[in-house]
Scaffold this motif. Structure first.
Motif, PDB file in Angstrom:
ATOM      1  N   LEU A  74       0.819  -1.203   0.000  1.00 52.08           N
ATOM      2  CA  LEU A  74       0.000   0.000   0.000  1.00 52.08           C
ATOM      3  C   LEU A  74       0.860   1.262   0.000  1.00 52.08           C
ATOM      4  N   THR A  75       2.043   1.195   0.611  1.00 52.00           N
ATOM      5  CA  THR A  75       2.944   2.352   0.586  1.00 52.00           C
ATOM      6  C   THR A  75       3.459   2.605  -0.827  1.00 52.00           C
ATOM      7  N   VAL A  76       3.841   1.529  -1.519  1.00 53.73           N
ATOM      8  CA  VAL A  76       4.279   1.659  -2.911  1.00 53.73           C
ATOM      9  C   VAL A  76       3.154   2.238  -3.765  1.00 53.73           C
ATOM     10  N   ALA A  77       1.957   1.696  -3.579  1.00 53.16           N
ATOM     11  CA  ALA A  77       0.806   2.201  -4.333  1.00 53.16           C
ATOM     12  C   ALA A  77       0.528   3.658  -3.987  1.00 53.16           C
ATOM     13  N   GLY A  78       0.698   4.010  -2.710  1.00 58.31           N
ATOM     14  CA  GLY A  78       0.478   5.387  -2.288  1.00 58.31           C
ATOM     15  C   GLY A  78       1.441   6.350  -2.953  1.00 58.31           C
ATOM     16  N   GLY A  79       2.691   5.909  -3.160  1.00 58.89           N
ATOM     17  CA  GLY A  79       3.653   6.748  -3.859  1.00 58.89           C
ATOM     18  C   GLY A  79       3.215   7.044  -5.277  1.00 58.89           C
ATOM     19  N   VAL A  80       2.673   6.040  -5.943  1.00 62.04           N
ATOM     20  CA  VAL A  80       2.141   6.250  -7.297  1.00 62.04           C
ATOM     21  C   VAL A  80       0.952   7.209  -7.248  1.00 62.04           C
ATOM     22  N   GLY A  81       0.134   7.072  -6.203  1.00 60.25           N
ATOM     23  CA  GLY A  81      -1.018   7.949  -6.057  1.00 60.25           C
ATOM     24  C   GLY A  81      -0.631   9.408  -5.898  1.00 60.25           C
ATOM     25  N   VAL A  82       0.492   9.656  -5.214  1.00 60.99           N
ATOM     26  CA  VAL A  82       0.967  11.040  -5.057  1.00 60.99           C
ATOM     27  C   VAL A  82       1.255  11.660  -6.421  1.00 60.99           C
ATOM     28  N   VAL A  83       1.961  10.905  -7.272  1.00 62.04           N
ATOM     29  CA  VAL A  83       2.268  11.400  -8.613  1.00 62.04           C
ATOM     30  C   VAL A  83       0.982  11.564  -9.427  1.00 62.04           C
ATOM     31  N   ALA A  84       0.052  10.628  -9.260  1.00 59.87           N
ATOM     32  CA  ALA A  84      -1.188  10.658 -10.041  1.00 59.87           C
ATOM     33  C   ALA A  84      -2.025  11.889  -9.725  1.00 59.87           C
ATOM     34  N   GLY A 103      -0.666  19.058   4.269  1.00 57.12           N
ATOM     35  CA  GLY A 103      -0.395  17.628   4.319  1.00 57.12           C
ATOM     36  C   GLY A 103      -0.013  17.166   5.712  1.00 57.12           C
ATOM     37  N   VAL A 104       0.804  17.960   6.409  1.00 51.90           N
ATOM     38  CA  VAL A 104       1.180  17.609   7.783  1.00 51.90           C
ATOM     39  C   VAL A 104      -0.055  17.593   8.679  1.00 51.90           C
ATOM     40  N   MET A 105      -0.917  18.591   8.536  1.00 48.20           N
ATOM     41  CA  MET A 105      -2.146  18.621   9.331  1.00 48.20           C
ATOM     42  C   MET A 105      -3.034  17.418   9.021  1.00 48.20           C
ATOM     43  N   ALA A 106      -3.050  16.995   7.764  1.00 48.15           N
ATOM     44  CA  ALA A 106      -3.921  15.884   7.359  1.00 48.15           C
ATOM     45  C   ALA A 106      -3.487  14.552   7.962  1.00 48.15           C
ATOM     46  N   ILE A 107      -2.299  14.496   8.545  1.00 47.32           N
ATOM     47  CA  ILE A 107      -1.865  13.268   9.230  1.00 47.32           C
ATOM     48  C   ILE A 107      -2.810  12.931  10.377  1.00 47.32           C
ATOM     49  N   HIS A 108      -3.571  13.925  10.845  1.00 49.92           N
ATOM     50  CA  HIS A 108      -4.493  13.651  11.960  1.00 49.92           C
ATOM     51  C   HIS A 108      -5.546  12.615  11.589  1.00 49.92           C
ATOM     52  N   PHE A 109      -5.817  12.422  10.292  1.00 48.35           N
ATOM     53  CA  PHE A 109      -6.748  11.360   9.911  1.00 48.35           C
ATOM     54  C   PHE A 109      -6.200   9.992  10.325  1.00 48.35           C
ATOM     55  N   GLY A 110      -4.878   9.850  10.305  1.00 46.79           N
ATOM     56  CA  GLY A 110      -4.261   8.612  10.769  1.00 46.79           C
ATOM     57  C   GLY A 110      -4.415   8.411  12.263  1.00 46.79           C
ATOM     58  N   VAL A 111      -4.507   9.510  13.009  1.00 47.88           N
ATOM     59  CA  VAL A 111      -4.759   9.403  14.451  1.00 47.88           C
ATOM     60  C   VAL A 111      -6.112   8.735  14.687  1.00 47.88           C
ATOM     61  N   SER A 155      -2.224  20.635  -4.738  1.00 46.20           N
ATOM     62  CA  SER A 155      -2.877  20.623  -3.431  1.00 46.20           C
ATOM     63  C   SER A 155      -3.224  19.207  -2.989  1.00 46.20           C
ATOM     64  N   GLN A 156      -3.743  18.405  -3.912  1.00 42.11           N
ATOM     65  CA  GLN A 156      -4.128  17.043  -3.560  1.00 42.11           C
ATOM     66  C   GLN A 156      -2.914  16.148  -3.280  1.00 42.11           C
ATOM     67  N   MET A 157      -1.745  16.551  -3.789  1.00 39.55           N
ATOM     68  CA  MET A 157      -0.534  15.801  -3.474  1.00 39.55           C
ATOM     69  C   MET A 157      -0.272  15.808  -1.973  1.00 39.55           C
ATOM     70  N   GLY A 158      -0.586  16.916  -1.305  1.00 38.96           N
ATOM     71  CA  GLY A 158      -0.400  16.983   0.138  1.00 38.96           C
ATOM     72  C   GLY A 158      -1.228  15.943   0.859  1.00 38.96           C
ATOM     73  N   TYR A 159      -2.486  15.784   0.449  1.00 36.00           N
ATOM     74  CA  TYR A 159      -3.347  14.779   1.070  1.00 36.00           C
ATOM     75  C   TYR A 159      -2.864  13.365   0.750  1.00 36.00           C
ATOM     76  N   ALA A 160      -2.410  13.172  -0.474  1.00 40.90           N
ATOM     77  CA  ALA A 160      -1.918  11.843  -0.853  1.00 40.90           C
ATOM     78  C   ALA A 160      -0.678  11.458  -0.044  1.00 40.90           C
ATOM     79  N   LEU A 161       0.219  12.418   0.158  1.00 39.40           N
ATOM     80  CA  LEU A 161       1.404  12.155   0.976  1.00 39.40           C
ATOM     81  C   LEU A 161       1.010  11.851   2.411  1.00 39.40           C
ATOM     82  N   ALA A 162       0.046  12.604   2.936  1.00 40.24           N
ATOM     83  CA  ALA A 162      -0.415  12.358   4.300  1.00 40.24           C
ATOM     84  C   ALA A 162      -1.025  10.967   4.422  1.00 40.24           C
ATOM     85  N   HIS A 163      -1.814  10.582   3.422  1.00 39.07           N
ATOM     86  CA  HIS A 163      -2.426   9.248   3.426  1.00 39.07           C
ATOM     87  C   HIS A 163      -1.354   8.157   3.435  1.00 39.07           C
ATOM     88  N   MET A 164      -0.268   8.399   2.724  1.00 35.12           N
ATOM     89  CA  MET A 164       0.799   7.407   2.634  1.00 35.12           C
ATOM     90  C   MET A 164       1.638   7.350   3.911  1.00 35.12           C
TER      91      MET A 164
END
Length: 420
Positions: free
Chosen positions: A50-60, A225-233, A352-361
């Motif tokens: 999922l981390t590898v896939a998430g990296g592709v998602g950031v670029v996408a 993106g840093v703030m969006a890490i709270h979704f992981g909390v 902008s969405q790259m920030g969320y994708a990085l946070a998700h990863m």
């Protein structure tokens, strides 16, 4: 509360987001068990894949923004949503690690295209405060329907067989594919939509400087993106913490998620008011940072008290985190829309969405490496990161607003001095 809007673009977006979020709720509930028990992968393999896939998602997400400028956000949204659904259906056919990684990458890329296209569509069609208001209403729909999907997936969890999990994954794929249906034929049904979506396909967009060189926008994206890490909390940290480090009953995890869903449904739209103003958006994110700090302190404190007090403390922490989510998201949306070059909305929303994708990863790694691995000290570090990020966002927003005001005054002065 969810309502069917009369606005011709918002209405199909609500339908698409509702179907997509219902599917997401079901997917979140069963995916980990499906990957490990049905496909037979180890937890480590799932995490790495999922981390590898998430990296592709950031670029996408970035590519999706560029495609939205070039071909129209409505078209990219439609086809990426259909691709997303078909990709999720493919999970039902995965039998080994190679197939899992390939499908996960396809899913992540399609999700990246879809998220950038949706943000671009909103950015181009709506104006001023209505952009953030629409995002807020869509967020309410998303949260509520994810909750409903999680409840529906309880049937598969109760049956607890490979057939039940695989059938759920098929339903998830079908629902996600069906989310594309409300988006079919938007250009034919809505006058002016095609021209508005194609406004970014001209030579200025193709030859303009990359938004990755816009330091203010990139910095705002990183901070968001840093703030969006709270979704992981909420999704990772809290379940592990409650179950392994407190005396509160494990079933409380479900209640805390319900608290979050209800709070967002009730207050997200209200929290978004005024955040189309850059300084107001920055202050909203700053407030969210301090609320997250308070939530982290409360989560840490729950380890040291008995069952009843721990339950009350955790509920307070969930309320603080939910209030932070509504304020932080509203502020981040305002900055993403208002700091962007409106002539190149697609590529800017892609950034902008790259920030969320990085946070998700990165969120699983950050949350476990701080709060879960180091207890109270880790929670305090995590809370400090959120508070510091909020303060920096407010400073950035204040500076950006002042710079924009100075530029407007300069242009006004030049215009007044130019002879007619």
């Amino acid at each position: 509360m969810i309502r069917l809007p009369s606005e011709p673009v918002e209405r199909p977006l609500v339908g698409a987001v509702a179907a997509l979020s219902l599917a997401r709720g079901m997917f979140f509930a069963v995916s980990a068990l499906y990957f490990t028990r049905v496909i037979g992968l180890s937890a480590v393999t799932v995490g790495v894949g999922l981390t590898v896939a998430g990296g592709v998602g950031v670029v996408a997400t970035y590519v999706g923004g560029r495609l939205s400028d070039r071909w129209g956000a409505d078209r990219v949204q439609l086809w990426s949503m259909a691709s997303y659904g078909i990709a999720l259906l493919a999970y039902a056919l995965a039998r080994d690690v190679v197939a899992f990684v390939l499908v996960a990458t396809w899913v992540s890329a399609s999700r990246g295209f879809q998220s950038s296209a949706q943000s671009t569509l909103v950015a181009r069609w709506f104006v001023g405060p209505e952009r953030v208001a629409v995002r807020a209403r869509l967020r309410v729909v998303m949260n509520v329907m994810i909750g409903v999907g999680t409840v529906l997936a309880a049937l598969a969890l109760a049956i607890d067989t490979a057939t039940a999990y695989r059938a759920t994954m098929v339903v998830v794929g079908v629902l996600t594919t069906a989310a594309a249906v409300p988006l079919v034929g938007l250009r034919r049904r809505i006058a002016g939509l095609g021209e508005t979506m194609d406004a970014g396909s001209g030579p200025a967009t193709a030859t303009g400087p990359s938004p990755l060189r816009d330091r203010t926008y990139v910095t705002a994206t990183v901070l968001s993106g840093v703030m969006a890490i709270h979704f992981g909390v909420t999704s990772i940290g809290v379940p592990l913490w409650v179950a392994d480090h407190t005396d509160a009953p494990t079933v409380l995890v479900s209640l805390l998620l319900v608290v979050n869903t209800v709070y967002v449904a009730l207050f997200q739209v209200r929290a978004s008011r005024g955040t189309h103003d850059i300084e107001t958006a920055g202050r909203a994110v700053r407030g969210a940072g301090f609320l997250l700090l308070a939530a982290c302190v409360l989560f840490a404190a729950a380890e040291y008290v008995g069952t009843v007090v721990a339950t009350c403390v955790l509920l307070l922490a969930a309320l603080a985190a939910s209030a932070a989510e509504t304020r932080g998201e509203a502020g981040s949306w305002g900055l993403a829309f208002e700091l962007a070059d409106q002539e190149r909305a697609g590529v800017y929303q892609g950034v902008s969405q790259m920030g969320y994708a990085l946070a998700h990863m990165l969120a699983p790694l950050v949350v476990t490496a701080t709060a879960i691995d180091h207890g109270t000290g880790g929670w305090l570090v995590l809370g400090g990161i959120f508070a510091g990020t909020g303060v920096l966002t407010a400073v950035l927003a204040r500076h950006a607003a002042a710079t924009r005001e100075q530029e407007a005054q300069r242009k006004e002065y030049v215009a007044s001095e130019t002879p007619v």
